[in-house]
Write an enzyme that holds these catalytic residues in place. Structure first.
Site, PDB file in Angstrom:
ATOM      1  CG  ASP A 201       0.234  -4.099  10.790  1.00  0.00           C
ATOM      2  OD1 ASP A 201       0.670  -3.574   9.751  1.00  0.00           O
ATOM      3  OD2 ASP A 201      -0.978  -4.058  11.109  1.00  0.00           O
TER       4      ASP A 201
ATOM      5  CG  ASN B 251      -0.339  -0.137   2.521  1.00  0.00           C
ATOM      6  OD1 ASN B 251       0.812  -0.535   2.611  1.00  0.00           O
ATOM      7  ND2 ASN B 251      -1.059   0.192   3.565  1.00  0.00           N
TER       8      ASN B 251
END
Lengths: 430, 313
Positions: A307, A96
């Site tokens: 993450d 992303n």
């Protein structure tokens, strides 16, 4: 360059090593692992690892390096430096970015940039759908040949079940793992934190845990129907753990990961509208935290990923609804694992390393995560018992977003060696 | 009594004593309001800004009049047509206002917690005039003032709050305030509009309005936002009125001398029937007057705490 790591306690789960051993490294490769090795000479760096653990470099299969497009938050150089001080020698970065990693050119860009300025191994993850829009499949075959290790629309679930089914079928042809960010957006609505007493208490819109559970169930069904493995990203709910446990028992080819914040924090951390604790999926309840720990213990949860999601201070220093999701993950992950899982007896050190080295390597198909003879020397030396206080101002990441500022944790990284090159020496990033 | 408390962000954080202290001051202010000449020097030389990111008529006017009755210099900023519309952050807007020597910033914002963020970043006192679904402390204070005026007490009363509890900052502030002062609070509404685990705040939850209203001393209706219907949280306003609207018949379940409150503006015929709105139990108009008194008290008490020219620890 030659390196001799002496007197350390070597733990290498893949090769079943758990003993006091020395490691000799030459020309970037591990040459010998044995007791009391004797190498000498002027050009050899001898690392005294007495009282410390010598283990494979950690592998993070879920991080965000923000380059290209969001270099004000992080870039490949700062991100890999942040990884190195956290003990990670290989990282897989999500697509992303802007532009999205959905074509060969961007994969090449990330790989080249990582080679030129990165200090750890970087493996790009490609998009499942073009532009992460969830409408059309990306060129998964070409992405694979360009070098991606998996595909994912992380941050944006593929809501269209038919498209997800096709993605699983198609990616499987190229032996490309599919990583799914599981959220039913119709159930998420405009929620900004976990739905429960805390959301009622703070007057914030809640996200039901069912949003995750429903999508995990759907993806498991689709994996079963297509016979294609699926990897579920950042599991945060008791329901998802249970659904995955049952699926594994049935023989479904499902793997999953969680992140340190889901076994260390509850939604209470949001109190005071603390945007440092705003994540996606959101921090859940005590019951979920316990379920995640149980899932780690019984093997339902295969991987601990970070993450790592750096954000600029201006993106967190706003109204809670507007704040960006995520935390700087690399620099606290190992210590959180040691403090909250190993020290509490939930996992042994070897089991922790299984989830932070061996399993991510297996899922992504990387020949990494162990200390093999004639393999690239990705090694870290850690002091499992050394306490330190987390100080966000000392992060190597460009960003400072972490809810752990001021926490006392156990476990420090003294050396990070990547491909035989010392990147961190005596806790100092070179 | 309020110690070094700089801001009024909600009733959740206040003690019962602090709430009572504000209410006592509001009674004095109501006396001032009842005079022919309402001008007092309480806030002379103080500057007060209303910073409204959401439309409002009555709350804003109520604060403005309260400030002006007490001789403060008051000015308004609306989100539209200001630097906010140009994309300026809340913190930057707040700091700019702060640097102009402002003593109090009254903020309304569609996002919960926005006043808390502002308060941390400015020297001025911050008064929450409604933030998202979180709190609307002065509304709850005026409700409590109205109840206390008519019943002489709050402790031991049964208060039923009916309607969209989930999205209501008025309900939340009232729940915190009323339970702290010893009232028994019951809530009722469609299951889709009851927030999760609300009973942990000390209230009883009913799906049936009749059950919630049974023997209530005070009945509080809440405004139904019509966009909630479009989002599928209840089927139609017609069905809402049938099962959750308060009319004369339902009100009979409450005590004979029960009071009826509503923060306004009312959707006539939806949450309250017209006969109830205009009936003898209704205190909707008196609530408005008490709103000014409460806001006068709050401004008076907090203007002494904040301000860029004073040293706040």
């Amino acid at each position: 360059m030659r390196i001799l790591i002496k007197n350390g306690h070597v733990i290498d789960p893949k090769n079943r090593r758990d003993d006091k051993l020395d490691i000799y490294i030459e020309n970037g490769l591990i040459v010998e692992i044995d007791k009391e090795l004797d190498y000498s000479g002027g050009d050899i760096e001898v690392i005294d690892a007495e009282g410390k653990l010598v283990v494979p470099g950690l592998i993070d299969m879920h991080c965000h390096l923000r380059e290209p497009g969001y270099e004000y938050k992080e870039d490949i150089e700062s991100g890999t430096r942040s990884a190195a001080v956290g003990g990670f020698t290989s990282i897989a970065c999500m697509p992303n970015t802007n532009p999205v990693i959905d074509n060969q050119a961007i994969v090449e860009y990330v790989k080249t940039k990582a080679k030129n300025v990165g200090v750890v191994n970087v493996y790009p993850i490609g998009a499942i759908t073009k532009g992460l829009k969830g409408e059309e499949l990306a060129e998964i075959g070409e992405l694979k040949f360009a070098g991606v290790v998996a595909v994912s629309d992380d941050g944006k679930p593929v809501m269209n079940s038919s498209l997800m089914r096709r993605a699983l079928q198609y990616a499987n042809m190229f032996d490309t793992p599919v990583i799914s960010h599981c959220e039913d957006l119709t159930l998420v609505g405009d929620g900004v934190m976990n739905e429960g007493y805390m959301s009622t208490y703070l007057g914030l819109k809640g996200i039901t845990r069912a949003a995750e559970d429903v999508m995990v169930a759907r993806d498991i069904v689709l994996s079963e129907v297509t016979g294609t493995p699926i990897h579920i990203a950042h599991v945060s709910t008791a329901g998802a753990v249970e659904i995955i446990r049952h699926a594994k028992a049935r023989g479904v080819k499902v793997t999953c990961e969680t992140c340190p914040h889901y076994f260390t924090l509850t939604d209470k951390a949001v109190e005071g509208y603390n945007t440092a604790a705003k994540m996606n999926p959101p921090l859940r309840t005590e019951e979920d935290v316990e379920a995640v720990k149980e899932g780690l213990k019984d093997g339902t949860i295969d991987v601990i990923a970070t993450d790592h999601a750096p954000h600029h201070i201006d993106e967190k220093n706003v109204e809670f609804d507007k704040a960006a999701n995520g935390i700087v993950g690399f620099e606290t992950a190992l210590a959180l694992g040691i403090t909250y899982l190993v020290d509490t007896g939930i996992l042994t050190m070897s089991q922790l390393l299984q989830k932070m080295c061996v399993n991510p390597a297996n899922i992504l198909g990387l020949n990494k995560g162990s200390l093999g003879i004639n393999r690239p020397a990705d090694v870290i030396v850690i002091d499992k018992n050394e306490e330190y206080i987390v100080d966000i101002n000392k992060f190597q990441s460009k960003s400072r977003n972490s809810p752990y500022h001021g926490y006392t944790l156990k476990g420090t990284v003294h050396y990070t060696i990547v491909g035989g090159k010392v990147i961190v020496r005596q806790k100092v990033l070179l | 009594m309020l110690g070094k408390r700089k801001d009024l962000l909600g009733l959740k954080d206040l003690s019962a004593e602090e709430i009572k202290y504000i209410l006592n001051n509001a009674e004095t202010m109501k006396y001032v309001l009842s005079q022919k000449n309402k001008k007092t020097p309480h806030l002379q030389g103080k500057s007060i800004i209303t910073l409204f990111y959401e439309n409002s008529t009555r709350t804003r006017l109520s604060f403005e009049l309260a400030a002006k009755y007490m001789s403060a210099s008051a000015a308004n900023i609306s989100a539209s047509g200001s630097s906010v519309a140009k994309g300026e952050t809340l913190i930057d807007t707040g700091k700019t206002i702060d640097m102009m020597g402002t003593d109090i910033i009254i903020i309304r914002h569609p996002m919960s917690g926005a006043p808390h963020l502002l308060a941390k970043n400015v020297k001025a006192s911050v008064i929450n005039a409604g933030d998202g679904m979180n709190e609307h402390p002065t509304q709850a204070l005026l409700d409590m003032m109205t109840i206390k005026e008519k019943k002489g007490k709050i402790k031991g009363l049964k208060v039923a709050i009916i309607g969209d509890i989930a999205h209501s900052r008025v309900a939340r502030s009232n729940i915190w305030g009323l339970t702290k002062l010893g009232a028994e609070v019951c809530v009722a509404g469609p299951a889709t509009l009851i927030p999760p685990e609300i009973e942990k705040t000390g209230v009883k939850v009913f799906n049936s309005v009749q059950e919630a209203l049974l023997d209530a001393d005070v009945v509080m209706g809440l405004r139904i936002q019509l966009e909630r219907q479009k989002r599928g949280l209840f089927p139609t306003t017609r069905e809402y009125a049938r099962f959750f609207g308060i009319d004369d018949k339902r009100l009979m379940f409450a005590k004979e001398d029960a009071l009826l409150l509503h923060p306004g503006p009312v959707n006539r015929g939806v949450e309250l029937s017209s006969d109830v709105i205009d009936g003898e139990k209704s205190l909707i108009n008196e609530q408005v007057t008490n709103g000014v008194a409460v806001r006068m008290a709050v401004l008076y008490l907090f203007a002494r705490k904040g301000g860029s020219n004073e040293n706040i620890n």
